[in-house]
Design an enzyme around this catalytic site. Structure first.
Site, short mmCIF file in Angstrom:
data_model
loop_
_atom_site.label_atom_id
_atom_site.label_comp_id
_atom_site.label_asym_id
_atom_site.label_seq_id
_atom_site.Cartn_x
_atom_site.Cartn_y
_atom_site.Cartn_z
N LEU A 119 37.90 46.36 43.84
CA LEU A 119 39.19 46.12 44.50
C LEU A 119 39.42 47.07 45.68
CD1 LEU A 119 41.58 45.40 41.50
CD2 LEU A 119 40.63 43.77 43.13
N CYS B 183 40.44 53.63 39.45
CA CYS B 183 41.37 52.49 39.43
C CYS B 183 41.14 51.60 38.20
CB CYS B 183 41.23 51.67 40.71
SG CYS B 183 41.68 52.57 42.21
N HIS B 184 39.87 51.22 37.97
CA HIS B 184 39.57 50.32 36.86
C HIS B 184 38.37 50.76 36.03
CE1 HIS B 184 41.79 47.90 39.85
NE2 HIS B 184 42.39 47.40 38.78
N GLY B 185 37.90 52.00 36.26
CA GLY B 185 36.89 52.58 35.38
C GLY B 185 35.48 52.14 35.64
N PRO C 110 34.10 47.13 35.64
CA PRO C 110 34.29 45.77 36.16
C PRO C 110 33.70 45.50 37.54
CG PRO C 110 36.29 47.03 36.47
CD PRO C 110 35.33 47.93 35.73
#
Length: 255
Positions: free
Chosen positions: A199, A217-219, A232
């Site tokens: 992202l 942010c999302h690992g 992800p």
């Protein structure tokens, strides 16, 4: 009384005859005017404008022209340009046509110049297309963050053991299989775009389970070659176009 009756008998017939004579005269006049519009009644051989400005036009034999009745419209001959008698009017017409065409050509040229200029890169943009960096002060294990075209770039100098570690990884265990050799120009330097392909976040250097980069942010976890190992993110960190301009591989040119 008798005298009055006798007088009226004489006056009425005379008045009726006078009325008939006048009516007959008007009827003949109307008929004569109507026949003026019919063809094949006259014997004119040519026609010329009553004003004298128009040319003589041949008329077939037996055709009566309207010029005989004084109702010809001579505007066609009065307003047309005689190229022989009035050459200055022709020159003026040519001058106006040439001026208008020159204006059209100038507008078209200006449009083409503007279009080409808009497609050409400006000097300021060309200066930002490439960026030079001196890596002589970077030590092993350190990560330098620089900017190129407004984007952050990670430049890391790797230890030999780190290089052996990332090259020992099986391609089957990678989400986006890519060898370390394909991602570097020299073994010790790894240069990647510091933007997470998930992202668009900026990962943290020297962090994560693989001691490479970690996106908070999302690992997403990346190894020292910038390859996605966990999380992800669908792709590896992007490698920008770059090269070294010296033999010692410390003068970096990106772009």
């Amino acid at each position: 009384m008798n005298a009055l009756r006798l007088s009226s008998r004489r006056v009425v017939p005379q008045a009726f005859k006078s009325f008939q004579s006048v009516a007959r005269t008007k009827k003949l006049s109307s008929a004569s005017s109507f026949t003026g519009f019919r063809a094949f009644t006259g014997t004119s051989s040519s026609w010329k404008a009553s004003s004298g400005s128009g040319p003589s036009v041949p008329v077939p034999s037996g055709v009566e022209t309207m010029d005989d009745y004084g109702s010809v419209d001579n505007a066609f001959y009065d307003d047309r340009i005689d190229k022989v008698a009035e050459p200055e009017r022709r020159a003026f017409a040519y001058l106006m046509l040439t001026t208008v065409r020159f204006a059209y050509a100038s507008a078209a040229r200006l449009l083409v110049v503007k279009l080409v200029a808009s497609l050409s890169i400006s000097a300021s943009a060309a200066a930002l297309a490439t960026a030079d960096f001196d890596l002589s002060a970077v030590k092993y294990g350190e990560t330098l963050t620089v900017k190129w075209r407004g984007k952050p770039i990670f430049v890391r100098k790797r230890f030999p053991n780190e290089i052996e570690e990332v090259r020992a990884v099986s391609m089957g265990s990678l989400r986006d299989p890519e060898t370390d050799e394909d991602r570097v120009l020299t073994d010790e330097w790894i240069i990647v775009l510091a933007i997470c392909p998930h992202l668009g976040c900026v990962p943290v250097s020297n962090a994560g389970e693989y001691n490479g980069w970690f996106c908070p942010c999302h690992g997403s976890h990346y190894d020292i070659s910038g390859r996605i190992r966990k999380g992800p993110a669908p792709l590896n960190l992007e490698v920008p176009p770059y090269k070294f301009t010296d033999s010692e591989n410390v003068q970096l040119l990106i772009g």
